[in-house]
Design a protein around this motif. Structure first.
Motif, mmCIF file in Angstrom:
data_model
loop_
_atom_site.group_PDB
_atom_site.id
_atom_site.type_symbol
_atom_site.label_atom_id
_atom_site.label_comp_id
_atom_site.label_asym_id
_atom_site.label_seq_id
_atom_site.Cartn_x
_atom_site.Cartn_y
_atom_site.Cartn_z
ATOM 1 N N UNK A 182 4.363 -0.040 0.372
ATOM 2 C CA UNK A 182 3.683 0.193 -0.905
ATOM 3 C C UNK A 182 2.205 -0.060 -0.654
ATOM 4 N N UNK A 183 1.394 0.993 -0.846
ATOM 5 C CA UNK A 183 0.007 0.967 -0.393
ATOM 6 C C UNK A 183 -0.962 1.550 -1.409
ATOM 7 N N UNK A 184 -2.232 1.447 -1.065
ATOM 8 C CA UNK A 184 -3.328 2.062 -1.806
ATOM 9 C C UNK A 184 -3.485 3.505 -1.315
ATOM 10 N N UNK A 185 -3.785 4.428 -2.204
ATOM 11 C CA UNK A 185 -3.928 5.834 -1.814
ATOM 12 C C UNK A 185 -5.117 6.068 -0.873
ATOM 13 N N UNK A 186 -6.042 5.102 -0.775
ATOM 14 C CA UNK A 186 -7.209 5.272 0.080
ATOM 15 C C UNK A 186 -6.847 5.409 1.557
ATOM 16 N N UNK A 187 -5.661 4.965 1.949
ATOM 17 C CA UNK A 187 -5.285 5.038 3.362
ATOM 18 C C UNK A 187 -4.551 6.330 3.700
ATOM 19 N N UNK A 197 -10.914 0.362 2.642
ATOM 20 C CA UNK A 197 -11.850 1.423 2.252
ATOM 21 C C UNK A 197 -12.642 1.959 3.445
ATOM 22 N N UNK A 198 -12.185 1.660 4.654
ATOM 23 C CA UNK A 198 -12.931 2.022 5.860
ATOM 24 C C UNK A 198 -13.182 3.517 5.972
ATOM 25 N N UNK A 199 -12.147 4.328 5.733
ATOM 26 C CA UNK A 199 -12.324 5.781 5.816
ATOM 27 C C UNK A 199 -13.233 6.275 4.698
ATOM 28 N N UNK A 200 -13.073 5.708 3.514
ATOM 29 C CA UNK A 200 -13.899 6.086 2.366
ATOM 30 C C UNK A 200 -15.366 5.768 2.631
ATOM 31 N N UNK A 235 14.775 -9.443 -9.526
ATOM 32 C CA UNK A 235 15.712 -10.138 -8.624
ATOM 33 C C UNK A 235 16.207 -9.224 -7.502
ATOM 34 N N UNK A 236 15.263 -8.511 -6.907
ATOM 35 C CA UNK A 236 15.565 -7.618 -5.790
ATOM 36 C C UNK A 236 14.956 -8.208 -4.522
ATOM 37 N N UNK A 237 15.786 -8.457 -3.533
ATOM 38 C CA UNK A 237 15.317 -8.962 -2.245
ATOM 39 C C UNK A 237 15.019 -7.792 -1.320
ATOM 40 N N UNK A 238 13.753 -7.645 -0.957
ATOM 41 C CA UNK A 238 13.389 -6.542 -0.070
ATOM 42 C C UNK A 238 13.807 -6.815 1.374
ATOM 43 N N UNK A 239 14.144 -5.753 2.073
ATOM 44 C CA UNK A 239 14.466 -5.837 3.495
ATOM 45 C C UNK A 239 13.174 -5.640 4.285
ATOM 46 N N UNK A 240 12.469 -6.745 4.537
ATOM 47 C CA UNK A 240 11.182 -6.677 5.240
ATOM 48 C C UNK A 240 11.433 -6.753 6.741
ATOM 49 N N UNK A 241 11.037 -5.697 7.455
ATOM 50 C CA UNK A 241 11.279 -5.632 8.895
ATOM 51 C C UNK A 241 10.017 -5.892 9.712
ATOM 52 N N UNK A 242 8.849 -5.820 9.040
ATOM 53 C CA UNK A 242 7.612 -5.968 9.800
ATOM 54 C C UNK A 242 6.470 -6.362 8.869
ATOM 55 N N UNK A 243 5.583 -7.225 9.349
ATOM 56 C CA UNK A 243 4.364 -7.582 8.623
ATOM 57 C C UNK A 243 3.154 -7.174 9.454
ATOM 58 N N UNK A 244 2.101 -6.722 8.795
ATOM 59 C CA UNK A 244 0.875 -6.319 9.488
ATOM 60 C C UNK A 244 -0.329 -6.813 8.697
ATOM 61 N N UNK A 245 -1.500 -6.788 9.319
ATOM 62 C CA UNK A 245 -2.684 -7.386 8.716
ATOM 63 C C UNK A 245 -3.497 -6.420 7.866
ATOM 64 N N UNK A 246 -3.303 -5.101 8.059
ATOM 65 C CA UNK A 246 -4.111 -4.152 7.293
ATOM 66 C C UNK A 246 -3.252 -3.001 6.787
ATOM 67 N N UNK A 247 -3.660 -2.440 5.648
ATOM 68 C CA UNK A 247 -2.935 -1.305 5.085
ATOM 69 C C UNK A 247 -3.032 -0.079 5.994
ATOM 70 N N UNK A 248 -4.162 0.096 6.672
ATOM 71 C CA UNK A 248 -4.317 1.238 7.579
ATOM 72 C C UNK A 248 -3.310 1.140 8.730
ATOM 73 N N UNK A 249 -3.104 -0.068 9.244
ATOM 74 C CA UNK A 249 -2.130 -0.267 10.312
ATOM 75 C C UNK A 249 -0.714 0.025 9.787
#
Length: 277
Positions: A227-232, A89-92, A200-214
């Motif tokens: 898949x994110x919150x619209x606030x970003x 919610x940083x921008x908000x 039973x769907x295995x996602x192809x995860x290529x990267x992990x990050x600490x914040x939704x903004x990043x």
């Protein structure tokens, strides 16, 4: 502990090195335990030193709070407000702060971003006057919880993605996407993961990050889908948000300490948050 050496400590205190060494020896004598292991002009803090230093820091945080209050009174300020919030919610919160300060230009605001658990603990210990959080611990008897809205998950993808013109997207339709996700332990990630696991769907995860903004910025660079919150959502020219099906939702709320009555400033700040949300 801060500078890493007696010489550095002496410079910080604007006294001589021998004087600093004497003060340190006197302190150890008063405490009854050693703070540093000494060998060949090298010093390393003992476990007891780390424990004691943490307590000292807590004292200085309290003293700093008192000094800020005194400064506020001396300058005839109308008060001080300590606000906690989730990183998402940083921008908000920036817009809320601007509106609040336009109405109360002499109020001192302290802003503290953090995770949900940390924010709850800081409110309970009176380090924050209020905090904006998601999915708060509703059964905590010490907290007053004011629900301000319910948000849903959106698929964030680069405008060049072939799926970017869809009205909505399902877990099955996203099976082949390269995903950027929050790290393990995130309540948000857990909610989304459950949808894919149930189908039973295995996602192809290529990267992990600490914040939704990043993560959003990485999507904007075309690194992957998320898949994110619209606030970003800050750049509609590069990223589109598409409703995710089945719907994943979470509750946003303002939390305060029940034992601490809300001030007029807190009430005003809360009102602005509610209106803007």
């Amino acid at each position: 502990m801060i500078t890493g050496s007696v010489t550095g400590a002496a410079e910080l205190l604007h006294i001589t090195q021998p004087a600093t060494s004497r003060l340190l020896v006197d302190l150890e004598s008063q405490l009854g335990f050693s703070l540093f292991n000494r060998s060949r002009n090298k010093m390393s803090p003992t476990p007891e030193a780390h424990l004691f230093f943490n307590e000292v820091q807590n004292v200085f945080i309290g003293l700093d709070s008192l000094m800020k209050s005194a400064d506020s009174i001396a300058r005839n300020n109308t008060g001080r407000l300590r606000i906690g919030f989730l990183h998402v919610v940083e921008d908000f919160i920036t817009d809320v702060v601007i509106e609040f300060l336009n109405e109360h230009p002499n109020v001192c605001l302290e802003l503290e971003p953090g995770g949900r658990a940390d924010l709850e603990e800081m409110v309970k210990s009176s380090k924050l006057d209020l905090a904006i959080t998601a999915e708060p611990t509703f059964d905590d008897p010490s907290l007053s919880i004011n629900t301000i809205g319910i948000h849903q998950a959106y698929v964030a993808m680069h405008v060049s993605n072939p799926l970017a013109n869809r009205a909505s997207l399902t877990a099955k339709e996203l099976a082949d996407e390269k995903f950027i996700v929050l790290g393990y332990g995130s309540p948000f990630r857990t909610k989304v993961e459950l949808v894919f696991e149930k189908q039973q769907i295995n996602r192809n995860i290529v990267l992990e990050a600490r914040s939704q903004r990043h993560i959003y910025n990485l999507v904007r660079q075309g690194v992957g889908t998320a898949i994110l919150d619209e606030l970003v959502h800050v750049d509609p020219s590069q990223v589109v948000l598409i409703p995710f099906e089945p719907q994943v939702t979470w509750t946003y709320a303002i939390i305060t300490l029940k034992a601490k009555p809300d001030s007029g400033l807190s009430a005003t700040f809360t009102k602005i948050i509610e209106e803007r949300f």
